[in-house]
Scaffold this motif. Structure first.
Motif, PDB file in Angstrom:
ATOM      1  N   LEU A  89     -52.700 -10.379 -19.318  1.00 57.66           N
ATOM      2  CA  LEU A  89     -53.715 -10.307 -18.273  1.00 57.66           C
ATOM      3  C   LEU A  89     -52.931  -9.951 -17.150  1.00 57.66           C
ATOM      4  CD1 LEU A  89     -56.396 -10.886 -16.813  1.00 57.66           C
ATOM      5  CD2 LEU A  89     -55.742 -13.503 -16.509  1.00 57.66           C
TER       6      LEU A  89
ATOM      7  N   THR B 222     -53.127  -9.679 -13.161  1.00 57.04           N
ATOM      8  CA  THR B 222     -54.293 -10.451 -12.152  1.00 57.04           C
ATOM      9  C   THR B 222     -53.227 -10.565 -10.866  1.00 57.04           C
ATOM     10  OG1 THR B 222     -55.460 -12.395 -11.733  1.00 57.04           O
ATOM     11  CG2 THR B 222     -53.111 -12.592 -12.575  1.00 57.04           C
TER      12      THR B 222
ATOM     13  N   ILE C  35     -53.164 -16.214 -10.449  1.00 55.05           N
ATOM     14  CA  ILE C  35     -52.276 -17.125 -11.026  1.00 55.05           C
ATOM     15  C   ILE C  35     -51.588 -18.426 -10.459  1.00 55.05           C
ATOM     16  CG2 ILE C  35     -50.145 -15.925  -9.937  1.00 55.05           C
ATOM     17  CD1 ILE C  35     -49.250 -15.339 -13.001  1.00 55.05           C
TER      18      ILE C  35
ATOM     19  N   ASP D 233     -50.505 -15.606 -24.809  1.00 56.64           N
ATOM     20  CA  ASP D 233     -50.980 -15.061 -23.836  1.00 56.64           C
ATOM     21  C   ASP D 233     -50.182 -14.978 -22.826  1.00 56.64           C
ATOM     22  OD1 ASP D 233     -53.621 -15.180 -25.134  1.00 56.64           O
ATOM     23  OD2 ASP D 233     -54.478 -16.918 -24.104  1.00 56.64           O
TER      24      ASP D 233
ATOM     25  N   VAL E 166     -49.652 -13.675 -18.699  1.00 54.05           N
ATOM     26  CA  VAL E 166     -50.272 -13.393 -17.136  1.00 54.05           C
ATOM     27  C   VAL E 166     -49.244 -13.123 -16.437  1.00 54.05           C
ATOM     28  CG1 VAL E 166     -51.889 -14.323 -15.640  1.00 54.05           C
ATOM     29  CG2 VAL E 166     -52.076 -15.315 -17.717  1.00 54.05           C
TER      30      VAL E 166
END
Length: 156
Positions: free
Chosen positions: A44, A46, A51, A88, A90
C-alpha cells in the motif's frame, strides 16, 4: 510470487515505473532471503497522515514512519494450493521523500530499499538487537547491490 499494489496517495504516481520497481524489489528480496514457494504480498503506497493513523493503532506510536510491515499470522488457515500470504507492507510518500532528500538518495533507490526492508520483516528478519540488525542490514545491502543500488548503511 503475487504482488498486489494499491496506490492510495497519488503523489506516488510521480515515481515513474512504481509498479515495476515494487515487483522487482519484492522478487529480489525473496530471492536474496532464499524464500521459495508461491507467496503473496500486498503493498500500500499511502501518505503520512494515513501511515500515522496505522502506526498509532498498531504500534502505539502517534507519528508517521517510512514503512510498516504486517506479517501474516503463522496460524492463518490457507486453502490447499493457494499461495502463502506473507503479509502487507505500507509505505508513506512524504516521509520517504524527505528521507531520500536528506540522505542524498534518489526516491527510486530509497523506495526500493524500504520495500526490500519490509519484505525481510515479513520473512521474520528484525533489528531489535545489534546482531539481528547487522544480519538484516548485510542482507539488505547484498540484495540492493544486486539491483545496482549502493549500500544504504555504508558509513562514510
Amino acid at each position: 510470487m503475487t504482488v498486489s499494489i494499491e496506490v492510495e496517495d497519488e503523489s506516488w504516481l510521480a515515481l515513474a515505473g512504481l509498479e515495476a520497481l515494487a515487483r522487482t524489489a519484492v522478487a529480489a528480496a525473496l530471492a536474496g532471503a532464499e524464500e521459495e514457494g508461491a507467496c503473496e504480498i500486498a503493498l500500500l503506497f499511502t501518505d503520512d497522515a494515513s501511515i500515522a493513523e496505522i502506526n498509532a493503532e498498531w504500534r502505539g506510536k502517534d507519528k508517521p514512519t517510512n514503512v510498516l510491515s504486517f506479517p501474516t499470522p503463522d496460524d492463518m488457515p490457507l486453502p490447499e494450493g493457494e499461495p502463502y500470504p506473507l503479509g502487507d507492507i505500507v509505505l508513506a510518500h512524504g516521509v520517504i521523500t524527505r528521507e531520500a532528500e536528506e540522505q542524498g538518495k534518489t526516491l527510486q533507490d530509497h523506495t526500493t530499499h524500504l520495500i526490500v526492508h519490509g519484505v525481510l520483516h515479513l520473512l521474520g528478519y528484525d533489528h531489535e538487537s545489534d546482531g539481528e540488525a547487522e544480519e538484516m542490514e548485510r542482507l539488505e545491502a547484498d540484495i540492493l547491490k544486486g539491483l545496482g543500488i549502493s549500500d544504504p548503511y555504508e558509513r562514510h
